[in-house]
Design an enzyme around this catalytic site. Sequence first.
Site, short mmCIF file in Angstrom:
data_model
loop_
_atom_site.label_atom_id
_atom_site.label_comp_id
_atom_site.label_asym_id
_atom_site.label_seq_id
_atom_site.Cartn_x
_atom_site.Cartn_y
_atom_site.Cartn_z
N THR A 46 42.64 -63.22 7.29
CA THR A 46 42.88 -61.57 6.89
C THR A 46 43.69 -61.61 6.30
O THR A 46 44.00 -60.39 5.71
CB THR A 46 42.71 -60.96 8.46
OG1 THR A 46 43.94 -61.43 9.12
CG2 THR A 46 41.91 -61.06 9.26
N CYS A 50 51.33 -60.16 12.45
CA CYS A 50 51.31 -59.32 13.70
C CYS A 50 52.54 -59.78 14.37
O CYS A 50 52.92 -60.74 14.40
CB CYS A 50 50.05 -59.33 14.44
SG CYS A 50 48.62 -58.41 13.96
N CYS A 54 50.48 -57.29 19.71
CA CYS A 54 49.32 -56.39 18.64
C CYS A 54 48.11 -56.36 19.96
O CYS A 54 47.68 -57.35 20.42
CB CYS A 54 49.18 -57.17 17.42
SG CYS A 54 47.87 -56.08 16.60
N ARG A 57 42.28 -57.98 17.94
CA ARG A 57 41.36 -59.04 18.66
C ARG A 57 42.08 -60.33 18.54
O ARG A 57 42.48 -60.40 17.41
CB ARG A 57 39.90 -59.10 17.96
CG ARG A 57 38.80 -59.46 18.65
CD ARG A 57 37.51 -59.02 18.01
NE ARG A 57 37.30 -59.68 16.78
CZ ARG A 57 36.59 -60.47 16.67
NH1 ARG A 57 35.85 -61.20 17.56
NH2 ARG A 57 36.43 -61.43 15.42
N ARG A 79 50.48 -60.01 4.82
CA ARG A 79 50.97 -58.31 4.87
C ARG A 79 51.08 -57.90 6.46
O ARG A 79 50.37 -58.43 7.19
CB ARG A 79 49.85 -57.59 4.42
CG ARG A 79 49.56 -57.96 2.79
CD ARG A 79 48.44 -56.73 2.41
NE ARG A 79 47.26 -56.65 3.31
CZ ARG A 79 46.13 -57.41 3.45
NH1 ARG A 79 46.04 -58.36 2.68
NH2 ARG A 79 45.21 -57.35 4.47
N CYS A 81 50.75 -56.18 9.66
CA CYS A 81 49.59 -55.41 10.15
C CYS A 81 49.84 -53.98 10.39
O CYS A 81 51.05 -53.33 10.87
CB CYS A 81 49.54 -56.06 11.87
SG CYS A 81 48.08 -55.02 12.58
N CYS A 84 50.18 -52.76 14.53
CA CYS A 84 51.44 -53.25 15.51
C CYS A 84 52.59 -52.97 14.90
O CYS A 84 53.68 -53.01 15.16
CB CYS A 84 51.07 -54.45 16.33
SG CYS A 84 51.22 -55.87 14.97
ZN LIG Z 1 48.90 -56.29 14.57
#
Ligand SMILES: [Zn+2]
Length: 375
Positions: A46, A50, A54, A57, A79, A81, A84
């Site tokens: 992705t 995080c 967080c 999933r 990048r 998240c 969170c």
């Molecule tokens: Zn996150």
Amino acid sequence: MLDPEKRGIMRNITDTQQPDPEHFWQALERRDPSFDGQFFFGVITTGVYCRPSCACRRPLRKNVRFFQYAAEAERAGFRPCLRCRPLAAIGQDPDTDRIRQASEFIRAHAQEPLTLAEMAQQASLSRFHFQRTFKAVMGVTPRQFAEACRLDVLKTELRQQRSVTDAIFEAGFGSLSRVYEKVDTRLGMTPVEYRSGGKHVPISYVAVSSALGRMMIGATDRGLCFVQFAETDEELLAQLRLEYPQALLQPMVEPYPDQFAAWMHALEQHVRGQQPRLELPLDLRATAFQMQVWQYLQSIPYGSVQSYAEVAQALRQPTAARAVARACATNRVALVIPCHRVIRGTGEMAGYRWGVERKRVLLDQERAVSRNAGR
Ligand SMILES: [Zn+2]
């Protein structure tokens, strides 16, 4: 902290930063908030990083990279998240945090024409202070950022195969001519080409052994679009797919076309320190800023290094050191665009997309070759 014997060049950059990945992984599985701020995890599928707690999933372990510092994750191209907000976990200075929030707001409202006052209001800062802080934190002005977000939306819309006109209006550009003014420099192709061309561009690729481990070379009919390193061919192919999800990927079979064979030979020689000058044709799509940075990097002489800040200075954007680091982290063509020649202002090695050890080997070799040539 690391046994030099074990510090082979084949190691992943994150290996040097994870005292105990198993420990981190367990904390991640438990969503343990007591680990917030102690480490961060990026998910390669992705591109987002995080904090351990967080609520997102849980990713597959093989897709997770651990980082001790948020900055390391960002340098590796991840990048923060939006859910969170990992930077808030480490209590970054309030202005930076406000700017991050404002930038999230701008991204979420990319399709709407926001005024500077509206953006500044999101950060609870005066327009003047907002403009200055934003530039310092993000490396671009709020307006440039908003425009880049709109282009991102447009690219996504185009990839989803909407009609070009729909996509342009959806992205908030308002008119066809507005977007065509921008695309030459930003998108690299016209929207129609981006959709149809981006989708069907054939990319030939081959993986070879090099002095720095497995190396994959990918090329379009115009030039090289991919030179990267990894441990395995599967990883390399996954990286290639991630960079060019719409392209027609074709494994190259022997005998290689003359030109391709010549490029491969030049790259292998270069890795061995036997061909300092590397001028190979490139075929890259990039933002104007990325292109500017990448072009500049090609002018840094073999055997020498510059800091992120020096590069930013040279581009007459002294506050853009972070953006320069990001452009280095998103380089798709190792060696030909020598992002390994950019280091931290403190003289530290800093991150390298393909592992800091590879960077060290490359720089040591360049210095040695230059020294011998100077004798
Ligand atoms: Zn996150």
